[in-house]
Design a protein around this motif. Structure first.
Motif, PDB file in Angstrom:
ATOM      1  N   TYR A   1       2.886   0.365   8.590  1.00  0.00           N
ATOM      2  CA  TYR A   1       2.271   0.611   7.278  1.00  0.00           C
ATOM      3  C   TYR A   1       2.273   2.109   6.958  1.00  0.00           C
ATOM      4  O   TYR A   1       1.937   2.936   7.798  1.00  0.00           O
ATOM      5  N   LYS A   2       2.647   2.451   5.733  1.00  0.00           N
ATOM      6  CA  LYS A   2       2.666   3.860   5.324  1.00  0.00           C
ATOM      7  C   LYS A   2       1.819   4.111   4.074  1.00  0.00           C
ATOM      8  O   LYS A   2       1.066   5.051   4.006  1.00  0.00           O
ATOM      9  N   GLU A   3       2.009   3.256   3.022  1.00  0.00           N
ATOM     10  CA  GLU A   3       1.225   3.440   1.799  1.00  0.00           C
ATOM     11  C   GLU A   3       1.107   2.114   1.043  1.00  0.00           C
ATOM     12  O   GLU A   3       1.859   1.170   1.299  1.00  0.00           O
ATOM     13  N   PRO A   4       0.169   2.018   0.070  1.00  0.00           N
ATOM     14  CA  PRO A   4      -0.193   0.713  -0.491  1.00  0.00           C
ATOM     15  C   PRO A   4       0.638   0.215  -1.681  1.00  0.00           C
ATOM     16  O   PRO A   4       0.526  -0.950  -2.052  1.00  0.00           O
ATOM     17  N   GLU A   5       1.462   1.066  -2.278  1.00  0.00           N
ATOM     18  CA  GLU A   5       2.082   0.757  -3.571  1.00  0.00           C
ATOM     19  C   GLU A   5       2.757  -0.614  -3.619  1.00  0.00           C
ATOM     20  O   GLU A   5       2.613  -1.364  -4.589  1.00  0.00           O
ATOM     21  N   LYS A   6       3.509  -0.988  -2.557  1.00  0.00           N
ATOM     22  CA  LYS A   6       4.277  -2.241  -2.651  1.00  0.00           C
ATOM     23  C   LYS A   6       3.401  -3.499  -2.569  1.00  0.00           C
ATOM     24  O   LYS A   6       3.885  -4.618  -2.711  1.00  0.00           O
ATOM     25  N   PHE A   7       2.086  -3.307  -2.346  1.00  0.00           N
ATOM     26  CA  PHE A   7       1.183  -4.466  -2.282  1.00  0.00           C
ATOM     27  C   PHE A   7       0.382  -4.620  -3.575  1.00  0.00           C
ATOM     28  O   PHE A   7      -0.559  -5.399  -3.636  1.00  0.00           O
TER      29      PHE A   7
END
Length: 496
Positions: A176-182
């Motif tokens: 996990y790196k960052e939330p944007e794609k969720f």
């Protein structure tokens, strides 16, 4: 006579090891497989093989006065809790200040560490490394393993029936790196540790719904404590440790639970640990209770079964249309470069180390594992003191008891871990007790009697104030002339 020392890894522990060797007149060679120092704290956009990996928004859980190297305070203007990029900057400044970079060989992977045929006499190791496809072998008098324990993800899929049928995506929190794609999705996060809580809170700003599943609950603490001061400057004190040791267990447990419930009642939020008096490491998250109160994070029990698009939980509830699952299920520790894995995992495939550092049954004490402990305290000063102890052992200046007594010491501590943390194999230990044990062995534990007689103001700050790393530089070998001033001005830097 130990002279040449191999250090595996150039993270916070590897840098401490390199500096300690130089302080004692040894010749360290530090091998780092990536192109820069920092280890866990060096953020990259992709998780790299064989390296620890963090997400973009990781902040420290220990404040700057408690987590610095013991002879290198953070600059005054740094915030009390730091973003990973700022901590990485500090780590680089430390390496620069003590001229450590010239002892590090970057882009060099350690592939094998094995005993020399005459190990029982010399205590020497053969270290095989790889760089640009070329292999090289060198002989060292001692080895310090500083490769960390956040590298090999623990993904226990066998514990989750039906996961192979699940049509959504699933992955370990390491990816996990960052939330944007969720954005707009329903996400289930499994594991109520620091990573699981952070990721759940971060996703809750963009996802349509976040579910946080926990098997056994956890205490959740805020970084900001009474009157807005950092939690660890108020909690990690010699006075509180002394009080905890002299009070009857029942009273100590009651006070502990009361302390943990001071901001909110865990029971009402579905977070209460199964073993409520267990001292296992709490989760540090300032936002989780409010995210639960707002309904954007929903706490769920353990998963019973996965289906194609839904999840059945242990309490019988079913959650439909789950798009993604993040397994924040921790890490397993492995040392693939050790030719004989049983040196470190010498009992039931569990890590068995004297003082949490030294394989107890080695014929010669010339291998140290640094940073493989966890406590309600920061890792940088812990690793720093571990290195100072290990180097003294290498040099024969710190006498070790016979093997049988080392094993007895390990067994006794396992018994205590079972009592305090509910698990004998945990890496958990009491911070001040552990630090004092190492410090006493090498003569750097602050003497309260001596301080009271010679410097009462400092004595009161050392006993009742935060147990900051500078305390272990006040006296004895490695004494630092700035330690007293650093202790007496630590609250000023905190307020700054």
């Amino acid at each position: 006579m130990v002279r040449r020392v191999a250090v595996v890894g150039a993270g916070v522990s590897g840098l401490a090891a390199t500096k300690c060797c130089l302080d004692e007149g040894l010749e360290p060679t530090c091998f780092e497989q990536s192109e820069d120092i920092g280890g866990l704290w060096r953020y990259t956009d992709q998780a790299e093989e064989g390296r620890a990996s963090i997400y973009r928004t990781v902040f420290t859980n220990s404040c700057k006065e408690m987590m610095c190297y013991s002879d290198f305070p953070f600059p005054d203007d740094h915030p009390n809790y730091m973003h990973n990029a700022r901590l990485q900057h500090y780590i680089c400044k430390y390496a620069e200040h003590f001229n450590l970079l010239r002892h590090i060989r970057f882009k060099t992977l350690v592939t094998k560490v094995k005993k020399r045929p005459d190990f029982s006499v010399t205590g020497q190791w053969e270290v095989v490394t790889q760089r640009d496809g070329k292999e090289e072998t060198a002989v060292f008098d001692a080895v310090m393993v500083c490769s960390g324990h956040h590298v090999y993800p623990n993904l226990p899929l066998a514990d989750f029936p039906g996961i192979e049928k699940f049509k959504g995506c699933y992955f370990h929190s390491r990816e996990y790196k960052e939330p944007e794609k969720f954005r707009g999705k329903k996400v289930l996060v499994i594991g109520l540790g620091n990573s699981g809580s952070d990721i759940a809170v971060e996703l809750s700003a963009l996802a349509s719904q976040v579910y946080l599943s926990s098997r056994s609950g956890s205490w959740v603490m805020s970084r900001v404590w009474d009157n807005g001061y950092p939690w660890d400057m108020l909690v990690v004190t010699r006075f509180r440790t002394w009080l905890g040791n002299i009070l009857p267990r029942a009273l100590s447990d009651w006070l502990y639970v009361r302390d943990m419930n001071r901001s909110f009642k865990h029971e009402n939020f579905g977070l209460m640990p199964l073993n409520r008096t267990s001292r296992k490491e709490p989760v540090f998250n300032d936002d989780l209770p409010s995210r639960i109160a707002c309904g954007v994070v929903v706490i769920k029990p353990n998963v019973k079964e996965f289906r194609e698009t839904s999840v059945l939980f242990q309490d019988g509830t079913v959650q439909d249309d789950v798009d993604a699952v993040v397994f924040a299920t921790g890490y397993s520790y492995a040392y693939p470069f050790m030719e004989d894995d049983s040196i470190i995992k010498s009992r039931d495939n569990q890590v068995t180390l004297y003082k949490g550092i030294l394989p107890p049954q080695l014929e010669k004490p010339t291998l140290a594992v640094i940073g493989l402990v966890q406590s309600l305290g920061p890792i940088i000063p812990t690793a720093d003191l571990q290195c100072r102890w290990a180097v003294k052992v290498f040099q024969g200046q710190c006498t070790l008891p016979p093997v049988s007594e080392r094993m007895d010491d390990i067994d006794e501590k396992m018994g205590k871990k079972l009592k305090w943390y509910g698990n004998s194999t945990t890496l958990q230990m009491d911070y001040i007790t552990y630090m004092d044990e190492l410090a006493s062995a090498i003569g750097v534990k602050p003497s309260m009697v001596k301080l009271l007689l010679t410097d009462p103001r400092l004595a009161l700050e050392v006993f009742f104030g935060p147990c900051s790393p500078y305390q272990f530089r006040l006296m004895g070998p490695g004494k630092w002339s700035g330690a007293r001033k650093a202790i007496l001005t630590q609250w000023d830097r905190t307020l700054r």
